[in-house]
Design a protein around this motif. Structure first.
Motif, PDB file in Angstrom:
ATOM      1  N   ASN A   8     -23.973   8.054   1.124  1.00  0.00           N
ATOM      2  CA  ASN A   8     -23.627   6.705   0.705  1.00  0.00           C
ATOM      3  C   ASN A   8     -24.563   5.734   1.398  1.00  0.00           C
ATOM      4  O   ASN A   8     -24.886   5.900   2.571  1.00  0.00           O
ATOM      5  CB  ASN A   8     -22.189   6.359   1.118  1.00  0.00           C
ATOM      6  N   THR A   9     -24.989   4.730   0.692  1.00  0.00           N
ATOM      7  CA  THR A   9     -25.785   3.676   1.310  1.00  0.00           C
ATOM      8  C   THR A   9     -24.971   2.397   1.254  1.00  0.00           C
ATOM      9  O   THR A   9     -24.125   2.217   0.367  1.00  0.00           O
ATOM     10  CB  THR A   9     -27.117   3.474   0.577  1.00  0.00           C
ATOM     11  N   ARG A  10     -25.220   1.525   2.216  1.00  0.00           N
ATOM     12  CA  ARG A  10     -24.538   0.241   2.192  1.00  0.00           C
ATOM     13  C   ARG A  10     -25.472  -0.827   2.732  1.00  0.00           C
ATOM     14  O   ARG A  10     -26.230  -0.601   3.665  1.00  0.00           O
ATOM     15  CB  ARG A  10     -23.232   0.285   2.962  1.00  0.00           C
ATOM     16  N   LEU A  11     -25.424  -1.968   2.102  1.00  0.00           N
ATOM     17  CA  LEU A  11     -26.228  -3.110   2.506  1.00  0.00           C
ATOM     18  C   LEU A  11     -25.461  -3.844   3.599  1.00  0.00           C
ATOM     19  O   LEU A  11     -24.289  -4.178   3.416  1.00  0.00           O
ATOM     20  CB  LEU A  11     -26.462  -4.015   1.301  1.00  0.00           C
ATOM     21  N   SER A  12     -26.109  -4.067   4.736  1.00  0.00           N
ATOM     22  CA  SER A  12     -25.404  -4.734   5.825  1.00  0.00           C
ATOM     23  C   SER A  12     -26.328  -5.701   6.543  1.00  0.00           C
ATOM     24  O   SER A  12     -27.547  -5.604   6.463  1.00  0.00           O
ATOM     25  CB  SER A  12     -24.832  -3.714   6.816  1.00  0.00           C
ATOM     26  N   GLY A  13     -25.697  -6.604   7.251  1.00  0.00           N
ATOM     27  CA  GLY A  13     -26.425  -7.562   8.074  1.00  0.00           C
ATOM     28  C   GLY A  13     -25.686  -7.792   9.373  1.00  0.00           C
ATOM     29  O   GLY A  13     -24.453  -7.788   9.408  1.00  0.00           O
ATOM     30  N   LYS A  14     -26.443  -7.942  10.444  1.00  0.00           N
ATOM     31  CA  LYS A  14     -25.852  -8.182  11.763  1.00  0.00           C
ATOM     32  C   LYS A  14     -26.556  -9.371  12.395  1.00  0.00           C
ATOM     33  O   LYS A  14     -27.763  -9.556  12.236  1.00  0.00           O
ATOM     34  CB  LYS A  14     -26.047  -6.972  12.675  1.00  0.00           C
TER      35      LYS A  14
END
Length: 185
Positions: A18-24
Motif C-alpha cells: 500500500n502506498t500513502r501520500l503524507s506530509g510532516k
C-alpha cells in the motif's frame, strides 16, 4: 498474537503493498528532540461476509496527528534532524466506505457508513541531509489501530467498523517508509 498478524494468517491476501501520500512538519526543540504534526491519505480494500452477503469495499480516508521525535548521537556532529531517531505518534483517522459489489445492503446502495479510528505508532529510522536542504528518511513503523465506538450504531455499522478496524490493523501493522523532505530553515 498481534491482531494484524492474526489477520494475515487467516487470509494471506491481506499482505499487500500500500502506498500513502503524507506530509510532516517537524519543529526541532533541541539537539535531540523534535515535535510535529503529520497528515496523510489512505486508500485500500477489504472483504466482507455479513449475513451471507459477500463482497468487497473500498476504504478511503484522511488522517491527522501529532508526534515526538528523539534523535540519538552516533558520531560527532550529529544533531537533530540528522541521524538515527525514534518517533512516537498518535493519529485520528476519518474513513469513508464504498461497496464495490453493491451487496452489503439489500437495496444495493454503494455508499456505506463512514467512521473514525485512532492510531498509535512507533517508528525507528534514520535521516540524512544532502544537497544542503534535502532530507532522505528511511524508517520502519509499527502501529496499533482502534475503533471509536458509538452507542447509536446499528448491527451493520458495528460489523463494518470491526471489519475496517481489522483491515486498518493490517494496513498499519508494519510499514517501511521512504521519504524525501525539505529543510525550511
Amino acid at each position: 498474537m498481534f491482531p494484524s498478524l492474526n489477520l494475515f494468517l487467516q487470509d494471506p491476501s491481506n499482505l499487500t503493498l500500500n502506498t500513502r501520500l503524507s506530509g510532516k512538519l517537524e519543529h526541532i526543540l533541541s539537539r535531540r528532540f523534535g515535535v510535529g504534526i503529520d497528515v496523510h491519505t489512505l486508500q485500500t480494500r477489504a472483504q466482507y461476509d455479513y449475513l451471507n452477503r459477500i463482497g468487497s469495499m473500498s476504504i478511503s480516508g484522511k488522517s491527522a496527528g501529532i508526534f515526538a521525535s528523539l534523535y540519538r548521537f552516533v558520531s560527532q556532529g550529529n544533531i537533530a534532524p540528522i541521524g538515527p531517531f525514534q518517533r512516537f505518534g498518535i493519529n485520528y483517522l476519518r474513513y469513508e466506505l464504498k461497496d464495490l459489489d453493491g451487496r452489503f445492503f439489500p437495496d444495493n446502495r454503494s455508499v456505506l457508513p463512514s467512521g473514525n479510528l485512532w492510531k498509535i505508532s512507533y517508528t525507528l529510522g534514520t535521516q540524512r541531509v544532502f544537497a544542503e536542504y534535502l532530507v532522505l528518511n528511511l524508517s520502519m513503523q509499527v502501529a496499533w489501530v482502534g475503533t471509536i465506538l458509538q452507542s447509536s450504531w446499528t448491527p451493520e455499522e458495528r460489523y463494518l467498523a470491526s471489519t475496517v478496524s481489522s483491515r486498518m490493523r493490517g494496513f498499519y501493522a508494519l510499514n517501511g517508509q521512504i521519504g524525501i523532505g525539505v529543510l525550511l530553515f
